[in-house]
Design a protein around this motif. Structure first.
Motif, PDB file in Angstrom:
ATOM      1  N   ARG A 531       9.131   3.626 -16.761  1.00 46.21           N
ATOM      2  CA  ARG A 531      10.271   3.165 -15.968  1.00 46.21           C
ATOM      3  C   ARG A 531      10.874   4.280 -15.124  1.00 46.21           C
ATOM      4  O   ARG A 531      11.340   4.039 -14.000  1.00 46.21           O
ATOM      5  N   ALA A 532      10.877   5.506 -15.648  1.00 44.68           N
ATOM      6  CA  ALA A 532      11.479   6.617 -14.900  1.00 44.68           C
ATOM      7  C   ALA A 532      10.693   6.914 -13.621  1.00 44.68           C
ATOM      8  O   ALA A 532      11.277   7.276 -12.594  1.00 44.68           O
ATOM      9  N   LEU A 533       9.362   6.756 -13.660  1.00 45.58           N
ATOM     10  CA  LEU A 533       8.547   7.001 -12.467  1.00 45.58           C
ATOM     11  C   LEU A 533       8.722   5.884 -11.447  1.00 45.58           C
ATOM     12  O   LEU A 533       8.748   6.134 -10.233  1.00 45.58           O
ATOM     13  N   GLN A 534       8.844   4.663 -11.916  1.00 50.02           N
ATOM     14  CA  GLN A 534       8.998   3.537 -11.001  1.00 50.02           C
ATOM     15  C   GLN A 534      10.312   3.610 -10.233  1.00 50.02           C
ATOM     16  O   GLN A 534      10.399   3.136  -9.099  1.00 50.02           O
ATOM     17  N   ARG A 538       9.941   8.892  -4.597  1.00 48.67           N
ATOM     18  CA  ARG A 538       8.770   9.593  -4.058  1.00 48.67           C
ATOM     19  C   ARG A 538       7.446   8.970  -4.494  1.00 48.67           C
ATOM     20  O   ARG A 538       6.383   9.555  -4.261  1.00 48.67           O
ATOM     21  N   ASP A 539       7.505   7.806  -5.097  1.00 44.36           N
ATOM     22  CA  ASP A 539       6.302   7.137  -5.596  1.00 44.36           C
ATOM     23  C   ASP A 539       5.518   8.064  -6.515  1.00 44.36           C
ATOM     24  O   ASP A 539       4.308   8.282  -6.352  1.00 44.36           O
ATOM     25  N   LEU A 540       6.216   8.602  -7.493  1.00 41.71           N
ATOM     26  CA  LEU A 540       5.569   9.500  -8.439  1.00 41.71           C
ATOM     27  C   LEU A 540       4.492   8.785  -9.252  1.00 41.71           C
ATOM     28  O   LEU A 540       3.507   9.403  -9.664  1.00 41.71           O
ATOM     29  N   LEU A 541       4.672   7.490  -9.479  1.00 40.87           N
ATOM     30  CA  LEU A 541       3.701   6.747 -10.268  1.00 40.87           C
ATOM     31  C   LEU A 541       2.328   6.786  -9.603  1.00 40.87           C
ATOM     32  O   LEU A 541       1.310   6.950 -10.275  1.00 40.87           O
ATOM     33  N   GLU A 542       2.294   6.654  -8.282  1.00 45.88           N
ATOM     34  CA  GLU A 542       1.013   6.690  -7.570  1.00 45.88           C
ATOM     35  C   GLU A 542       0.366   8.067  -7.698  1.00 45.88           C
ATOM     36  O   GLU A 542      -0.847   8.190  -7.925  1.00 45.88           O
ATOM     37  N   THR A 543       1.173   9.118  -7.568  1.00 51.96           N
ATOM     38  CA  THR A 543       0.626  10.470  -7.703  1.00 51.96           C
ATOM     39  C   THR A 543       0.061  10.680  -9.098  1.00 51.96           C
ATOM     40  O   THR A 543      -1.048  11.213  -9.268  1.00 51.96           O
ATOM     41  N   VAL A 544       0.807  10.267 -10.124  1.00 53.68           N
ATOM     42  CA  VAL A 544       0.344  10.434 -11.497  1.00 53.68           C
ATOM     43  C   VAL A 544      -0.903   9.585 -11.754  1.00 53.68           C
ATOM     44  O   VAL A 544      -1.847  10.031 -12.427  1.00 53.68           O
ATOM     45  N   ARG A 545      -0.928   8.375 -11.211  1.00 53.37           N
ATOM     46  CA  ARG A 545      -2.082   7.491 -11.420  1.00 53.37           C
ATOM     47  C   ARG A 545      -3.355   8.134 -10.886  1.00 53.37           C
ATOM     48  O   ARG A 545      -4.399   8.161 -11.567  1.00 53.37           O
ATOM     49  N   VAL A 546      -3.291   8.659  -9.667  1.00 46.14           N
ATOM     50  CA  VAL A 546      -4.467   9.295  -9.066  1.00 46.14           C
ATOM     51  C   VAL A 546      -4.818  10.582  -9.811  1.00 46.14           C
ATOM     52  O   VAL A 546      -5.995  10.902 -10.020  1.00 46.14           O
ATOM     53  N   TRP A 547      -3.817  11.321 -10.213  1.00 47.35           N
ATOM     54  CA  TRP A 547      -4.047  12.575 -10.946  1.00 47.35           C
ATOM     55  C   TRP A 547      -4.780  12.315 -12.257  1.00 47.35           C
ATOM     56  O   TRP A 547      -5.718  13.034 -12.626  1.00 47.35           O
ATOM     57  N   LEU A 548      -4.375  11.265 -12.979  1.00 48.62           N
ATOM     58  CA  LEU A 548      -5.072  10.887 -14.210  1.00 48.62           C
ATOM     59  C   LEU A 548      -6.487  10.413 -13.912  1.00 48.62           C
ATOM     60  O   LEU A 548      -7.429  10.712 -14.647  1.00 48.62           O
ATOM     61  N   GLN A 549      -6.637   9.679 -12.820  1.00 48.31           N
ATOM     62  CA  GLN A 549      -7.940   9.152 -12.435  1.00 48.31           C
ATOM     63  C   GLN A 549      -8.919  10.269 -12.095  1.00 48.31           C
ATOM     64  O   GLN A 549     -10.129  10.146 -12.300  1.00 48.31           O
ATOM     65  N   ARG A 550      -8.366  11.374 -11.583  1.00 47.71           N
ATOM     66  CA  ARG A 550      -9.196  12.532 -11.200  1.00 47.71           C
ATOM     67  C   ARG A 550      -9.267  13.573 -12.320  1.00 47.71           C
ATOM     68  O   ARG A 550      -9.486  14.747 -12.069  1.00 47.71           O
ATOM     69  N   ARG A 569       1.436  19.469  -7.303  1.00 47.48           N
ATOM     70  CA  ARG A 569       1.981  20.184  -8.453  1.00 47.48           C
ATOM     71  C   ARG A 569       3.466  19.877  -8.628  1.00 47.48           C
ATOM     72  O   ARG A 569       3.953  19.682  -9.744  1.00 47.48           O
ATOM     73  N   ALA A 570       4.195  19.871  -7.519  1.00 50.34           N
ATOM     74  CA  ALA A 570       5.635  19.602  -7.604  1.00 50.34           C
ATOM     75  C   ALA A 570       5.896  18.189  -8.133  1.00 50.34           C
ATOM     76  O   ALA A 570       6.796  17.980  -8.958  1.00 50.34           O
ATOM     77  N   ARG A 571       5.107  17.221  -7.649  1.00 44.38           N
ATOM     78  CA  ARG A 571       5.323  15.837  -8.094  1.00 44.38           C
ATOM     79  C   ARG A 571       4.936  15.631  -9.557  1.00 44.38           C
ATOM     80  O   ARG A 571       5.650  14.952 -10.307  1.00 44.38           O
ATOM     81  N   THR A 572       3.811  16.209  -9.967  1.00 42.07           N
ATOM     82  CA  THR A 572       3.413  16.045 -11.366  1.00 42.07           C
ATOM     83  C   THR A 572       4.370  16.806 -12.293  1.00 42.07           C
ATOM     84  O   THR A 572       4.623  16.358 -13.416  1.00 42.07           O
ATOM     85  N   ALA A 573       4.898  17.925 -11.820  1.00 45.13           N
ATOM     86  CA  ALA A 573       5.885  18.649 -12.631  1.00 45.13           C
ATOM     87  C   ALA A 573       7.150  17.818 -12.802  1.00 45.13           C
ATOM     88  O   ALA A 573       7.733  17.748 -13.892  1.00 45.13           O
ATOM     89  N   ARG A 574       7.593  17.174 -11.707  1.00 51.45           N
ATOM     90  CA  ARG A 574       8.773  16.324 -11.785  1.00 51.45           C
ATOM     91  C   ARG A 574       8.505  15.109 -12.677  1.00 51.45           C
ATOM     92  O   ARG A 574       9.361  14.720 -13.508  1.00 51.45           O
ATOM     93  N   ALA A 575       7.317  14.530 -12.561  1.00 54.74           N
ATOM     94  CA  ALA A 575       6.964  13.395 -13.405  1.00 54.74           C
ATOM     95  C   ALA A 575       6.933  13.798 -14.876  1.00 54.74           C
ATOM     96  O   ALA A 575       7.406  13.067 -15.749  1.00 54.74           O
ATOM     97  N   SER A 576       6.403  14.987 -15.147  1.00 52.43           N
ATOM     98  CA  SER A 576       6.360  15.464 -16.524  1.00 52.43           C
ATOM     99  C   SER A 576       7.759  15.604 -17.093  1.00 52.43           C
ATOM    100  O   SER A 576       8.015  15.266 -18.254  1.00 52.43           O
ATOM    101  N   GLN A 577       8.677  16.107 -16.258  1.00 49.40           N
ATOM    102  CA  GLN A 577      10.064  16.260 -16.700  1.00 49.40           C
ATOM    103  C   GLN A 577      10.698  14.910 -16.998  1.00 49.40           C
ATOM    104  O   GLN A 577      11.372  14.730 -18.014  1.00 49.40           O
TER     105      GLN A 577
END
Length: 621
Positions: A531-534, A538-550, A569-577
Motif C-alpha cells: 500500500r505504501a508504494l501504491q 513516483r510510481d515506485l511500485l513499477e520500479t520495484v516490479r521491474v527491479w525484482l523481475q531483473r 537506486r534512489a527509488r529502490t532505496a525510498r521503496a525499501s524505506q
C-alpha cells in the motif's frame, strides 16, 4: 585550588574585598591560579606576555582615576577577559578608590569581578603561598584517588570505571581529558562534547591558539591506548604527577577489562552456539548447549525473539550490559552477520522478568532500537528471528523505539495441509536424508542474507557457503542465481517452520503454487503489503516490479525503464524505506542483498500485478 573566598577569609592581611558586596556569593568559589601585578599604564594588548588563565590582576592606584586612567582601566578589563583572568584587584593605599559607574557596568557585562585592597607589602609572597596551596590540594586529591583505587578492584572491569577516573582528572586539573585507543576509538571523555580540547591531540585536528596538550601512554593494553589532556594553562609538576597517577589506574582498568573479557568469553561462545542452533532448527542440540549456561534455560515450548540494534560503535558495551542483566534468564548473542545487532531469545515463562530489563536498557540509551517477535514455538525460533528482524526496521518510528511483531506474513495465510504438502514436495530431495542435513540447515541463512554475512552467521568460509548452495540447488533442480528460485525455497522453509497441521499430510497431493495462492485473503495481504508504494506519486511500485523481475540488477532495471542507474537506486532505496526492508542497490547480484526482506515483496508484487512471474519448481522426475 585557592579561590577568592579563600584569599578573603584565610589571608585577612591582604585586606581584600569585593567592590560589589553581592559578588561575594557569586564569585567566592572562582579559582585563583596566580596574582599578576599589572601597571595601569602598560599597554593592554601584549601578545608576548599574556596572563595565565585564572590569574588575578593587581593594579596599583596612586591617585583618584581621571579620564585617562578610566580609559586605560576599561582597556585593561577587556584584555583580562580575553586572557580568561579570574578578576581585577584595585590597590589604593590609605583610601577606598572611587570607581566610575561606567567601569562597574563594563565589569558586570564582562562577568569579571572587581575587588579592592588597601594592603601594600602584604601581597609579597602571595604567589608562593598559592603554589603551596595548589600542591597541598593536589596531594590531597592523590590521596583521594588512592582511596578510590582501594575501593575499586572488584569494579575496575566496569565500563564506567574509566569514565569516573577521567572525570576526576578533568576536575582536578580544570582541563579536558580523553582516553583514546587506535583500535577501539574514543573510550572515555570529559567533557563528552566535540569541543573537548584533548580530542585535537589524538585526532590530529587543529586546536585553538594557546592550548597546551599532554599525551601519556597507558601501559598494559593490547593496542596503542593513550591518556590525552588539553588545557589553556601550562602543566606544572603537580599536574604531571596527577596525570601519571591517573594513567597507572587506567592501565589497571584495562587489565581488569581484559580479565573480564576472558571470563565471559566462554559463556558468550556457548550462548552464541546455542542461539545459532535454535535459529537453524537444531532444537535438541541447542537445548543441551543452553543447559550448560543455566539448567533448563531452554526447557520451554515457546520463546520470544528480540533483536537490539546498537549502532556499529556501541554493540560491545550494550552486549556486556545485556549479558550481566539477563544471565541465566535468556540467551544473549551477538548477531554474527550483523555487527550492530544483538539477539535475545527468551522462554515465554521468563519474559516477565526479562522484558522490563530490556526496556530499561533501551530506554536509557537513546541510540538503541529493539524489534520483538510474538511468541513462537521453540522449533520455529528462526521464524521468530525473521519477525524480530523486520520489526527492528520499524523501531525508529515506534513508541519508545521498540516495535513488536511485524507486517503480516504470507506463509500463515496459506491452507496449512496443502502448503505443507507443497513445501515438502519442493524440498523432498533434502528432507529426511542425514547426508543432506548440513545443506538443509545452510539454506535459511545462506539464501536470506548477503554472502559475507551468511558465511559469518554460519561460521564457515564464503566459498564453503557457495559450494553448499550450489549442491543444494543441483539436488532441488533450481538455480539460486535467480531470485525466483530463492523465493520459492524461502517460502517452503517458512511453511515448514510453522506448527504442523494436526492431520497427516502424507495423503495430500501437492498442489500447484498458483492454486495454493488462489485464496482471496492472499490478494488482500498483497494489497496491504504494498500500500505504501501504491500511494507514492513516483510510481515506485513499477520500479520495484521491474527491479525484482531483473533479479535486482540496477543496470538492467535502468535500461528497461529508460532511467539512470542513480534514479533506480534512489527509488529502490525510498521503496525499501517505505516497506521496512533492507535492500542494497549498489550491487547487481542477489548474493549482495538481504533476500529475506525482499521475498514477501516479490510474492506480493506477483499477486498484485502478475509480475515478476513466480514460477513453480519443475515437478520431480
Amino acid at each position: 585550588m585557592p579561590t577568592f573566598g579563600y584569599l578573603i577569609s584565610e589571608r585577612p592581611e591582604l585586606r581584600l574585598r569585593f567592590l560589589n558586596p553581592a559578588h561575594a556569593r557569586l564569585y567566592a568559589n572562582v579559582r585563583v591560579n596566580e596574582v599578576a601585578v599589572v601597571p595601569l599604564t602598560q599597554p593592554a594588548v601584549r601578545p608576548n606576555a599574556a596572563l595565565e588563565p585564572g590569574a588575578l590582576a593587581l593594579v596599583g592606584l596612586t591617585s583618584e582615576l581621571n579620564q585617562h586612567g578610566a580609559a586605560a582601566l576599561e582597556q585593561l578589563l577587556r584584555y583580562l577577559k580575553r586572557c580568561r583572568a579570574s578578576g581585577l584587584v584595585l590597590q589604593a593605599l590609605g583610601h577606598v578608590p572611587h570607581v566610575p559607574p561606567a567601569i562597574r557596568t563594563l565589569a558586570e557585562q564582562l562577568q569579571l569581578p572587581l575587588l579592592i585592597t588597601t594592603a601594600d607589602t602584604q601581597w609579597q609572597g602571595v604567589n608562593e603561598h598559592l603554589q603551596q596551596q595548589r600542591a597541598l590540594m593536589a596531594e590531597r586529591q592523590v590521596e583521594q584517588l588512592d582511596g578510590l583505587l582501594s575501593s575499586l578492584p572488584s569494579q575496575l572491569a566496569n565500563p564506567h570505571a574509566a569514565d569516573r577516573i577521567v572525570s576526576w582528572l578533568a576536575t582536578a586539573l580544570d582541563a579536558d581529558v580523553v582516553v583514546h585507543s587506535d583500535g577501539r576509538g574514543l573510550l572515555a571523555s570529559a567533557p563528552e562534547t566535540s569541543s573537548n580540547l584533548a580530542r585535537a591531540a589524538v585526532l590530529s585536528t587543529p586546536s585553538p591558539d594557546g592550548v597546551q596538550h599532554r599525551i601519556v601512554q597507558i601501559h598494559g593494553t593490547e593496542d596503542e591506548t593513550v591518556l590525552a589532556i588539553g588545557s589553556h594553562r601550562p602543566f606544572d609538576e603537580t599536574a604531571g604527577r596527577l596525570i601519571q597517577h591517573a594513567a597507572k589506574v587506567l592501565g589497571l582498568c584495562e587489565q581488569a577489562r581484559r580479565d573480564h573479557h576472558a571470563a565471559v568469553l566462554a559463556p558468550r561462545a556457548v550462548s552464541q552456539a546455542a542461539t545459532q542452533l535454535l535459529l537453524t532448527g537444531q532444537v535438541v542440540t541447542g537445548q543441551v548447549i543452553a543447559g550448560t549456561i543455566s539448567r533448563e534455560l531452554m526447557d520451554t515450548d515457546e520463546v520470544i525473539v528480540r533483536i537490539i540494534d546498537t549502532g556499529a560503535q556501541e554493540r560491545e558495551p550494550t552486549l556486556e550490559l545485556c549479558e550481566r542483566a539477563l544471565h541465566g534468564k535468556a540467551l544473549v548473542s551477538p548477531c554474527p552477520g550483523k555487527d550492530r545487532q544483538i539477539i535475545v531469545i527468551t522462554p515465554t515463562a521468563r519474559d516477565e522478568v526479562v522484558e522490563p530489563d530490556l526496556r530499561r536498557i533501551v530506554g536509557s540509551r537513546e541510540w538503541l532500537l529493539m524489534g520483538e517477535s510474538t511468541p513462537y514455538a521453540l522449533e520455529a525460533s528462526g521464524a521468530g528471528y525473521t519477525e524480530a528482524a523486520e520489526a527492528v526496521r520499524h523501531a525508529a518510528r515506534a513508541p519508545e523505539r521498540i516495535a513488536v511483531g511485524a507486517e503480516p506474513k504470507f506463509a500463515p495465510l496459506l491452507p496449512r495441509r496443502e502448503a505443507q504438502a507443497w513445501a515438502k514436495s519442493l524440498l523432498a530431495p533434502l528432507l529426511g536424508k542425514p547426508e543432506h542435513e548440513t545443506l538443509l540447515h545452510t539454506l535459511p541463512t545462506g539464501l536470506s542474507f548477503k554472502g559475507t554475512e551468511a558465511a559469518k552467521g554460519l561460521q564457515i568460509h564464503r566459498n564453503t557457503l557457495r559450494n553448499r548452495l550450489d549442491r543444494a540447488a543441483s539436488l532441488l533442480g533450481l538455480d539460486f542465481d535467480r531470485l525466483n528460485d530463492r523465493v520459492l525455497v524461502l517460502l517452503a522453509l517458512n511453511i515448514l517452520a510453522l506448527p504442523a497441521p494436526e492431520d497427516d499430510v502424507a495423503d495430500v497431493q501437492a498442489p500447484a503454487l498458483a492454486d495454493l495462492m488462489a485464496g482471496p485473503e492472499v490478494k488482500e495481504w498483497a494489497q496491504h503489503r504494498l500500500r505504501a508504494l501504491q500511494a507514492d506519486h513516483r510510481d515506485l511500485l513499477e520500479t520495484v516490479r521491474v527491479w525484482l523481475q531483473r533479479d535486482l540488477s540496477v543496470k538492467e532495471t535502468a535500461r528497461a525503464l529508460g532511467l539512470s542507474a542513480s534514479t533506480v537506486r534512489a527509488r529502490t532505496a525510498r521503496a525499501s524505506q517505505l516497506l521496512g526492508v533492507d535492500a542494497t542497490t549498489e550491487f547487481v547480484s542477489v548474493h549482495d542483498t538481504d533476500v529475506v526482506s525482499i521475498a514477501d515483496i516479490y510474492i506480493a508484487s506477483y499477486l498484485l500485478t502478475g509480475t515478476p512471474e513466480l514460477k513453480d519448481a519443475p515437478a520431480p522426475s
